[in-house]
Design a protein around this motif. Structure first.
Motif, mmCIF file in Angstrom:
data_model
loop_
_atom_site.group_PDB
_atom_site.id
_atom_site.type_symbol
_atom_site.label_atom_id
_atom_site.label_comp_id
_atom_site.label_asym_id
_atom_site.label_seq_id
_atom_site.Cartn_x
_atom_site.Cartn_y
_atom_site.Cartn_z
ATOM 1 N N GLY A 276 0.911 -1.285 -0.275
ATOM 2 C CA GLY A 276 -0.063 -0.309 -0.049
ATOM 3 C C GLY A 276 0.709 1.068 -0.198
ATOM 4 O O GLY A 276 2.040 1.399 -0.498
ATOM 5 N N PHE A 277 0.481 2.357 0.391
ATOM 6 C CA PHE A 277 1.692 2.872 1.385
ATOM 7 C C PHE A 277 1.991 2.867 2.340
ATOM 8 O O PHE A 277 1.650 3.075 3.423
ATOM 9 N N ILE A 278 3.275 3.521 2.599
ATOM 10 C CA ILE A 278 4.190 2.971 3.759
ATOM 11 C C ILE A 278 4.245 4.962 4.104
ATOM 12 O O ILE A 278 4.652 4.900 2.858
ATOM 13 N N TYR A 279 3.663 4.686 5.483
ATOM 14 C CA TYR A 279 4.704 6.205 5.538
ATOM 15 C C TYR A 279 5.426 6.407 6.628
ATOM 16 O O TYR A 279 5.719 5.192 7.842
ATOM 17 N N ASN A 280 5.836 8.086 6.967
ATOM 18 C CA ASN A 280 6.647 7.879 8.055
ATOM 19 C C ASN A 280 5.942 8.576 8.604
ATOM 20 O O ASN A 280 6.022 9.586 8.378
ATOM 21 N N LYS A 281 5.908 8.096 10.146
ATOM 22 C CA LYS A 281 5.216 9.007 11.233
ATOM 23 C C LYS A 281 5.602 9.616 11.975
ATOM 24 O O LYS A 281 4.970 10.607 12.621
ATOM 25 N N ALA B 150 7.397 11.381 2.740
ATOM 26 C CA ALA B 150 7.238 10.965 3.561
ATOM 27 C C ALA B 150 6.240 9.594 3.914
ATOM 28 O O ALA B 150 5.527 8.365 4.527
ATOM 29 N N MET B 151 5.781 8.985 2.621
ATOM 30 C CA MET B 151 5.243 7.870 1.733
ATOM 31 C C MET B 151 5.487 7.646 0.420
ATOM 32 O O MET B 151 6.209 8.034 -0.293
ATOM 33 N N ILE B 152 5.470 6.303 0.752
ATOM 34 C CA ILE B 152 5.651 5.260 -0.262
ATOM 35 C C ILE B 152 4.794 3.634 -1.290
ATOM 36 O O ILE B 152 4.573 3.575 0.043
ATOM 37 N N GLN B 153 4.754 4.300 -1.921
ATOM 38 C CA GLN B 153 4.038 3.168 -2.564
ATOM 39 C C GLN B 153 5.090 1.925 -2.897
ATOM 40 O O GLN B 153 5.904 1.338 -3.827
ATOM 41 N N GLN B 154 4.542 0.968 -1.980
ATOM 42 C CA GLN B 154 5.108 -0.782 -1.323
ATOM 43 C C GLN B 154 5.334 -0.985 -0.547
ATOM 44 O O GLN B 154 4.299 -0.994 -0.065
ATOM 45 N N GLY B 155 6.382 -2.805 -0.287
ATOM 46 C CA GLY B 155 5.235 -3.491 0.849
ATOM 47 C C GLY B 155 6.533 -3.787 1.973
ATOM 48 O O GLY B 155 7.579 -3.447 1.979
ATOM 49 N N ASN B 156 5.719 -4.401 2.720
ATOM 50 C CA ASN B 156 6.576 -5.264 3.977
ATOM 51 C C ASN B 156 8.466 -5.462 3.505
ATOM 52 O O ASN B 156 8.868 -5.635 4.316
ATOM 53 N N TRP B 157 8.341 -6.148 2.519
ATOM 54 C CA TRP B 157 8.775 -6.603 2.040
ATOM 55 C C TRP B 157 10.714 -5.447 1.424
ATOM 56 O O TRP B 157 11.767 -5.794 1.833
ATOM 57 N N ILE B 158 10.146 -4.249 1.943
ATOM 58 C CA ILE B 158 11.221 -3.508 2.252
ATOM 59 C C ILE B 158 11.971 -3.548 3.483
ATOM 60 O O ILE B 158 13.192 -2.313 3.873
ATOM 61 N N GLN B 159 10.942 -3.965 4.502
ATOM 62 C CA GLN B 159 11.593 -3.900 5.958
ATOM 63 C C GLN B 159 13.162 -3.728 6.307
ATOM 64 O O GLN B 159 13.608 -3.373 6.906
ATOM 65 N N PRO B 160 13.933 -5.555 5.751
ATOM 66 C CA PRO B 160 15.153 -5.738 5.556
ATOM 67 C C PRO B 160 15.832 -4.460 5.170
ATOM 68 O O PRO B 160 17.342 -3.807 5.676
ATOM 69 N N LEU B 161 15.447 -3.518 4.318
ATOM 70 C CA LEU B 161 16.414 -2.520 3.344
ATOM 71 C C LEU B 161 16.231 -1.278 4.054
ATOM 72 O O LEU B 161 17.159 -0.795 4.991
ATOM 73 N N TYR C 179 9.355 -12.057 7.227
ATOM 74 C CA TYR C 179 8.349 -12.458 6.179
ATOM 75 C C TYR C 179 7.109 -12.945 7.321
ATOM 76 O O TYR C 179 7.313 -13.207 7.949
ATOM 77 N N ILE C 180 6.476 -12.637 6.759
ATOM 78 C CA ILE C 180 4.148 -13.258 7.446
ATOM 79 C C ILE C 180 4.533 -14.404 6.502
ATOM 80 O O ILE C 180 4.802 -14.435 5.409
ATOM 81 N N LEU D 288 5.955 -2.718 9.387
ATOM 82 C CA LEU D 288 5.165 -3.145 8.852
ATOM 83 C C LEU D 288 4.420 -4.685 8.324
ATOM 84 O O LEU D 288 3.058 -4.607 7.972
ATOM 85 N N GLY D 289 5.532 -6.068 8.491
ATOM 86 C CA GLY D 289 4.735 -6.583 8.684
ATOM 87 C C GLY D 289 3.540 -6.752 9.781
ATOM 88 O O GLY D 289 2.884 -7.156 9.636
ATOM 89 N N ASN D 290 3.565 -6.337 10.866
ATOM 90 C CA ASN D 290 2.428 -6.418 11.816
ATOM 91 C C ASN D 290 1.393 -5.792 11.179
ATOM 92 O O ASN D 290 0.278 -6.747 11.840
ATOM 93 N N ASP D 291 1.476 -4.668 10.953
ATOM 94 C CA ASP D 291 0.012 -3.693 10.168
ATOM 95 C C ASP D 291 -0.444 -4.323 9.341
ATOM 96 O O ASP D 291 -1.520 -5.107 9.048
ATOM 97 N N ILE D 292 0.595 -5.654 8.593
ATOM 98 C CA ILE D 292 -0.599 -5.967 7.321
ATOM 99 C C ILE D 292 -1.054 -7.598 7.961
ATOM 100 O O ILE D 292 -2.111 -7.742 7.780
#
Length: 432
Positions: A153-158, A273-284, A356-357, A373-377
């Motif tokens: 979705g959109f990942i956002y910087n809190k 503030a936002m990026i269209q990506q997924g939880n796969w960018i968590q390690p990055l 990984y989820i 990110l994984g927890n939000d999903i």
């Protein structure tokens, strides 16, 4: 003399036989041992398409090799989607296909079915979540092990949302537009936009209207195949162009030359503030900015929160085994796949290192392991607020053509109406 000669001849004969036997046994044992070593030593060639977990996968296979010294791995990592498909076709064309590779499933599963080992009898099948095996199930047979569950979705910087005074997370299109305006007013670039990447546009972006349309009517994609449905004029595709326009208007400069690494780096550094990506960018993100406070908001097309407040969640790919690989390689690959999702070492690595989820009920996913990110999903999944990935049902080759049309729209070369016509023409040309 005869009495002395007989023992001498017998002794010589016995010695000759012993030496001959020793030579023979040495040769036989040497060949047998050599063959046994060759038989026991297995090299599993792997082709996979997730750049984000290249290091983690290498570490996991190294761990497995320590426990199973007869098995080693030769891993090749390529880009996602079409890059992966191109690499796979090249290896098959060379006559040296990989023993294991990843498949997106659905259309890809049908395309490659004749090359895939039937994995229906594997022990992990019973532990998978309902629906996780669906992308790789054909005529009741399971041809792949789901890698994981992913969402985007959109990942956002809190922190940046807080700085801009955004206290209520946007769940509708109008709310997202208002949030973007507040961010810009606070001197913050709202979106990190990487539209140089075909898959960001054609797969993940365009999937949103597909998901809306297919959820409203299961006949939408079948209708595209039969010619009874069109993207042109469809309300959800029209709405998608409004969302696309919003990200460009409030995004970084030069979106068509901004690639994946650049957009993720911009976001990780707090430049957007936002990026269209997924939880796969968590390690990055963990590498670039450890402990970054991030979360998910939807990619809304409408102002109906019951419709728009959802994330796109599915099985991104599955591990498959080449059915014509040597039997020893296939056996070793099956054992590795089972170890990966059943052993404490494998399951710990998948959640803590890969973030990984899990797609399996026997693997516990803790928030502190899989990341925010994984927890939000997981929370969206538990609430039943998800859409599935429809882009895996595109005709072969459609994604790149879709991306070209969308990039032409972004550059101002063609109109929305012309873009939608192009999308329909691509589908009609490539459908089977």
């Amino acid at each position: 003399m005869p009495i002395k000669k007989i023992p001498l001849i017998a002794g010589i004969l016995a010695l000759f036989l012993l030496l001959a036997s020793a030579c023979s046994n040495g040769s036989t044992n040497g060949t047998s041992k050599s063959n046994q070593i060759k038989k026991d030593k297995v090299v599993i060639d792997i082709l996979q398409g997730k750049l984000e977990i290249a290091d983690q996968l290498k570490a996991l296979t190294d761990l497995y090799t320590k426990e199973h010294p007869n098995v080693t791995f030769n891993i090749e990592t390529v880009g996602f989607g079409a890059d992966m498909l191109g690499g796979l076709k090249a290896e098959f064309a060379s006559g040296k296909p990989p023993d294991m590779f990843t498949s997106e499933g659905y259309q890809a599963a049908i395309t490659w079915k004749d090359e895939l080992e039937d994995l229906s009898d594997q022990p992990w099948v019973k532990d998978s979540y309902p629906g996780a095996l669906k992308p790789m199930t054909i005529d009741g047979k399971v041809y792949g092990q789901p890698v994981n569950l992913e969402g985007y979705g959109f990942i956002y910087n809190k922190a940046l949302f807080k700085r801009a005074g955004i206290t209520e997370l946007p769940k509708t299109f109008t709310e997202l537009k208002t949030a973007a305006e507040k961010l810009r007013a606070a001197g913050i670039t709202p979106f990190s936009v990487g539209y140089a990447e075909w898959w960001v546009l054609a797969n993940h972006g365009l999937n949103v209207p597909f998901a809306y349309a297919q959820t409203e009517s299961e006949n939408f994609i079948p209708g595209l195949n039969s010619g009874k449905a069109k993207m042109e004029g469809n309300k959800y595709f029209d709405d998608y162009f409004k969302l696309l326009d919003l990200t460009i208007k409030y995004g970084n400069k030069n979106p068509l030359t901004t690639d994946y690494n650049t957009e993720v780096t911009q976001f990780a550094k707090g430049e957007t503030a936002m990026i269209q990506q997924g939880n796969w960018i968590q390690p990055l993100l963990d590498k670039l900015t450890p402990n970054m406070d991030v979360g998910f908001i939807p990619m809304p097309l409408t102002d109906d929160p019951s419709q728009s407040d959802r994330l796109m969640v599915d099985v991104p790919s599955s591990w498959v085994i080449y059915k014509k690989a040597p039997e020893a390689d296939k056996k070793a690959a099956k054992e590795f796949l089972n170890w990966m999702v059943s052993s404490s070492e494998g399951t710990t690595a998948l959640t803590k290192d890969f973030k990984y989820i899990p797609a399996f009920k026997n693997i516990e996913a803790k928030a502190e392991d899989i990341g925010p990110l994984g927890n939000d999903i997981l929370q969206y999944m538990k609430a039943g607020k998800t859409y599935s990935w429809q882009f895996m049902k595109y005709p072969d080759g459609a994604s790149k053509d879709f991306a070209t049309a969308l990039q032409s729209y972004i550059s101002g070369q063609i109109t929305k109406e012309e873009t939608e016509k192009s999308l329909d023409a691509t589908w009609a040309k490539l459908k089977k």
